[in-house]
Each structure stands twice: as C-alpha cells, then as structure tokens.
Scaffold this active site. Structure first.
Site, mmCIF file in Angstrom:
data_model
loop_
_atom_site.group_PDB
_atom_site.id
_atom_site.type_symbol
_atom_site.label_atom_id
_atom_site.label_comp_id
_atom_site.label_asym_id
_atom_site.label_seq_id
_atom_site.Cartn_x
_atom_site.Cartn_y
_atom_site.Cartn_z
ATOM 1 N N SER A 1 -8.603 -0.944 -5.123
ATOM 2 C CA SER A 1 -9.124 -0.465 -3.506
ATOM 3 C C SER A 1 -9.910 0.349 -2.965
ATOM 4 O O SER A 1 -10.985 -0.816 -3.105
ATOM 5 C CB SER A 1 -7.812 0.951 -3.425
ATOM 6 O OG SER A 1 -7.634 1.514 -1.949
ATOM 7 N N LYS B 1 1.527 -1.690 -0.163
ATOM 8 C CA LYS B 1 -0.238 -0.464 -0.304
ATOM 9 C C LYS B 1 0.785 1.633 -0.519
ATOM 10 O O LYS B 1 1.484 1.694 0.982
ATOM 11 C CB LYS B 1 -0.911 0.241 0.938
ATOM 12 C CG LYS B 1 -2.223 0.998 1.112
ATOM 13 C CD LYS B 1 -2.903 0.432 -0.147
ATOM 14 C CE LYS B 1 -4.797 1.453 -0.335
ATOM 15 N NZ LYS B 1 -4.923 1.138 -1.386
#
Length: 595
Positions: A392, A193
């Site tokens: 996401s 991430k």
C-alpha cells in the site's frame, strides 16, 4: 486559592518528573560504564558466536526504551535484524571465530522475510567452511526455520518443535460496535482493499480470503522448500504431510528424531562436548561471543571507497508524530522527506538504497515521500530493498526506485485507497437520547458532524468517495510513472490486491528477488562505483533521546500493562484509537499481518 493549589501541584509534578529523569540518567550512566558494548570486543582464538533465537527481532536496533538500555544483557531481548546480519558477516570473516551456535527459543520475528534473511546469512556463513549447530528446549516455527540450516540440530529430550503451517484468525469488531450503536462508514477503491472489513463485516470477504490464502500458501511453500533442502531425511511433501496429519507440538521428541527434524536428543550439558569436539580442544572453558560482543567488535573488513547510503524506512507511515499508546517505530512523512532531501544534497553520498518495511499508512504522507524520492533520484541512483512488508503506502514510496529488490516472502502491492469514519448516531441518539441541532452559513459547513452524528449523510459520503477515487487515481498514476507501465496495466493488478513477492515479480511490481546486500551492489553498479561502502541512515536514537521521547509520551508502562491485560483484544482496540488520529485518506494494508 484555586490558583495557589494549581501552581503548587504543577510544581510538585515538575519536581517528580525532574527527579525521575535525574535517577534515570544516574543509572544509565552506571549501566553504560559496565555495558559489554561500551568497549571494543577482543576475540580470542577458537571462539564461538552464540546467537540466541529468543526475544524479539525487529528491522533495526537502537529503538528500545531507556529501560532496555539499562537492563541490556548479552542475550538482548530486543534484537535488530541489521545487527544480526552484520554480526554473522563479521563471524564469517574473522579467522578466530570457528562456528556459530544457535540456541533455540521463543523467537518472535516481525515477518517471515526477517527469519529468512537470518537463515540466508547463516547459509552464506557456512560457505566459509565453518560450522553451524543448533540446540533448543523449544523451537517455535520461525526459530526452527532459521535453525534448520544448521549442520546438526539438537533438542532437549523433553523438547518441543512447533511446526503448524501459516494461518490464524483475526477479530471482527462489527458485532461489538452494533451493540454499542456505532457504525463505521467505509469508502474505498479496490475490491481487495479489505482494511475496512474488521469494522464493516463479521467475516472475511471472498476477495480477501482469496488473496490471504495465496500469500500464506506461498510463504509456507517457501519455508517447506528451504527446510527440506537442509534436512537430508525430509522432502517438502513429507514435511507438509507431517504437519497436516498431527499437531507436531504435542509429538514425542523421539518422533522428531525419527522424522528427520532433529539429529540428536539430550540434555543441555550434552552440548558442550559437541562444541569442544568441533573446536578440537580439551579446554574446559569455551570462548563465547554473544550478540552484544559481536556488535561491539570492529568489522574485519575495511570500509573504503565511495559511500552508499542505506536509509531505513520502516513502520506505519504517518503525517506527524503523535502521542499514542503504541511505541512502535513509524515513518513520519515530513521527517523522512527532510532526511531524503539531505541525502540528495550530500555530495559524499553517491547512491541511496531505501530499505522499506512498511504496511503503509497515510496516503498524503506516502505521496510526499514518493515525491521526495523522485527529487533524490534526479541526482543519484535510488534502489529499493523491500523487507517483510512493502505494501500500500509502503509500495507507493517504493515505486519510484530505479530498481526494486524484494525478499521471496515479502508482502507487497495492495495498491488501493480507503477512508473510514465512525458514525455514533446509534449510540448517541438511539441509546443515550442525545440529539443535535444548530445553524450554519453553508450547506456543508457541518459535514464532519453529519458524517459522525447523522444518518442523513449520503451527500457527504458521495464527496468522500470522490476524494478517495482521486487518491486512487494518484496512486495508479504514480505507480505507472515509476514502473514504466500504463495506468490500465497497473489498475489490472491493483484493486488493493496483496501480492507475495514471488508473484509480484512476473507482473513487474518488483524487478528481482534479492537481499539488502544485492540492493547495495546494484546501487554501486548504477553509480558506476568500483570501491564503495554502505552507511546506515538515520542514526539510531541514543538512550537519552529515547528517555525524552518516553517522558513526552509517558505511557510505555501503561501500554505494557494494557497489552498484558487485554491480550488479543489489545491490537483491535489500539487500531480503533489510532483511526481517530490517522489521516482521512489511508493507503494501508488490510490489517496487522501476524505470522
């Protein structure tokens, strides 16, 4: 006296705004009366659809500013993918349209998947026995990729083809913030991430480099394969070697001809005889249909049967509409939930296809939309069609679909959560000498001030990490529930990792590679419909709605001037501004993917 001056100035400003709106309404009314799209297009015999590969191609049309509505011309500088695909279908079905002429140019596509969908539509058009030819003075990489499907590719004798592969550099602002005395505090879950790296590192992390290389190479391989299949003198390996050995943009046009990239070299006036030969006509005038003409042309295919709603969800996912510099389209959480609830209650809608093209955004808004989809799914089939990006938060709102389609070059996954808070202690205290003191009733009453203006905030960061961890758990559980997987299985492929759709297929993040049309057919199958038609939602904004929105934001002109002035620095500075307006909990891609 102050009140008098204040009210006088307010009155003057009001009159200026009113005059501005009145002038716009007048000119738009005049423009709409003469607009080529204001009347139904009549197709003459032996017509050619001219599709210019120039301007910007975005997911949907009807999102322009009022200026776009006034100045809209046949070449249409801002084009909707939906309009282009629909126009190609109309051209395929209409007996008087004999072929498509692609005019190469500096086309800008919002993702490789957008270019691929246009190319696939042209490939399908050729199955009708009609022809596609292309000519250009310059072909960008994506416009050449689209044009490579043509039967004949022509280039100006002094023309250029910009094939160079996929990659590039991005800005890391950490060094600048260090000089300013600003430090970003990042809390995240998932080693991949990497959304926080642009303000916490000065280079790419090994994990981010790994995932980026993987999807870039996957997209490039797909493009090479498609081009080689359409160009008899080329193989994917040969084309890749050509790009590796030299800068093709600087090559001589004769080298493009020799290498099999193009079929003919001549000046623009040489195109007309080619088209006349294909039309088998001696008429000097060629009946041309531009994109705006095709949009105004009624579909030759009669719409009948039950309705399948195609709901477009594209852009960043935000909690509420805010007045920011950017005029990009966004997915607004509450509005999207309300729209989906209406579709759930509409008995005329038998199934819903949600077209997702989003890098994610607010984790809270994403979860609310996902919940609305579960309620919709309880009443009728829901199929997801992924565009260029569904990552996401964009993946979060996709996970509950009964079936998920993705384009081969779709970027998806990125199942992870992060929070990002700037700390201005170095700037405020160390550089400017500003100190802080105060009183409070509880230990963490001033937690926000401590996060931003104190270096003694380890406890606040710990709570923030717990908050982010809980968001990640929610994300994992949501995906596990939607995809019928265990939490552990999801965690193994999550960690914020970005996946190309071809790699996401075997790990069950998507069900099948396919187009929006494939998704509509699947929805009809799940709803057990024999006859059906698709209808798009929500309705595009009208020119006066765009005008009111522009007046509310009153920054479109300033935005364009800043973009022109700042160049590549525009986006990171805009992101820094947006960070102050975003929800604390973000499920968003690492950065804006630029191809």
């Amino acid at each position: 006296m102050k009140s008098f001056i204040k009210y006088t100035l307010a009155t003057i400003c009001g009159l200026i705004i009113f005059t501005f709106i009145a002038v716009f309404i007048f000119f738009v009314s005049i423009a709409s009366m003469g607009s080529p799209s204001s009347a139904t297009t009549t197709v003459k015999e032996n017509s050619v659809f001219v599709l210019k590969l120039d301007g910007t191609v975005q997911e949907r049309s009807g999102e322009g500013t009022p200026i776009d509505f006034i100045l809209e011309q046949n070449d249409m500088s801002v084009m909707g993918l939906d309009d282009i695909l629909s126009s190609i279908k109309k051209a395929k079905a209409h007996p008087d349209i004999k072929g498509i002429y692609l005019e190469g140019g500096l086309a800008s596509f919002d993702s490789p998947a957008t270019a691929q969908q246009i190319r696939d539509a042209l490939k399908d058009f050729k199955k009708s026995g009609k022809w596609v030819i292309a000519y250009g003075d310059t072909y960008t990489q994506q416009s050449y990729y689209v044009a490579s499907v043509a039967d004949t590719i022509m280039l100006n004798v002094t023309g250029m083809i910009e094939l160079k592969g996929i990659g590039g550099k991005r800005e890391f602002m950490t060094g600048l913030y260090e000089k300013l005395g600003v430090r970003y505090q990042a809390v995240r879950v998932g080693k991949y991430k990497s959304a926080v790296e642009s303000v916490t590192r000065k280079d790419m992390s090994p994990e981010n480099r790994e995932q980026t290389i993987a999807y870039q190479q996957g997209i490039w391989n797909h493009m090479l394969k498609d081009i080689a299949e359409s160009r008899p003198k080329l193989t994917a390996e040969k084309l890749d070697q050509m790009v590796s050995d030299s800068i093709l943009a600087f090559a001589a046009p004769s080298d493009y001809l020799k290498g099999g990239l193009v079929d003919l070299l001549f000046y623009p006036e040489g195109v007309k005889p080619i088209i006349k030969g294909l039309l088998k006509t001696d008429d000097d005038e060629i009946n041309q249909l531009m994109l705006s003409d095709m949009i105004a042309m009624p579909s030759p295919i009669e719409e009948k049967g039950d309705e399948i709603a195609v709901y477009y969800a594209y852009g960043e996912i935000i909690d509420q509409n805010t007045s920011m510099f950017s005029t990009d389209h966004n997915i607004i959480g509450k509005e999207t939930v309300a729209d989906l609830n209406k579709l759930a209650k509409d008995d005329d809608v038998k199934a819903v296809v949600i077209r997702v093209n989003s890098p994610g955004g607010s984790a809270v808004a994403s979860e609310q939309i996902a919940h609305a989809i579960t309620q919709l799914k309880a009443k009728k089939p829901v199929v997801i069609s992924m565009g260029g990006l569904a990552a996401s938060g964009g993946y979060m709102i996709s996970a509950y679909g009964d079936y998920i389609f993705a384009e081969p070059t779709t970027i998806t996954g990125s199942i992870g959560i992060f929070g990002l808070i700037p700390n201005f202690t170095g700037l405020a205290t160390d550089k400017l000498g500003v100190t802080f003191d105060g009183t409070k009733t509880n230990q963490y009453t001033d937690f926000e001030e401590n996060l931003i203006f104190s270096n003694d905030n380890a406890q606040e960061i710990r709570f923030m990490q717990t908050y982010v961890d809980r968001g990640y758990d929610t994300f994992l559980n949501l995906v596990a529930d939607g995809r019928k997987m265990t939490r552990e299985q999801v965690h193994e492929i999550a960690q914020g990792r970005v996946w190309l759709a071809t790699d996401a297929l075997p790990i069950k993040l998507v069900d099948k590679l396919g187009s929006l049309d494939d998704a509509v057919k699947k929805a009809a199958d799940l709803a057990k419909l024999d006859e059906y038609h698709a209808k798009s939602y929500p309705e595009p904004a009208t020119w006066y709605e765009s005008l009111l929105d522009m007046v509310e934001k009153h920054n479109s002109y300033l935005d364009s001037e800043l973009h022109e002035l700042l160049g590549t620095l525009y986006q990171p500075l805009l992101d820094a501004r947006r960070d102050q307006q975003r929800n604390r909990l973000q499920a968003r891609l690492p950065y804006l993917l630029n191809f």
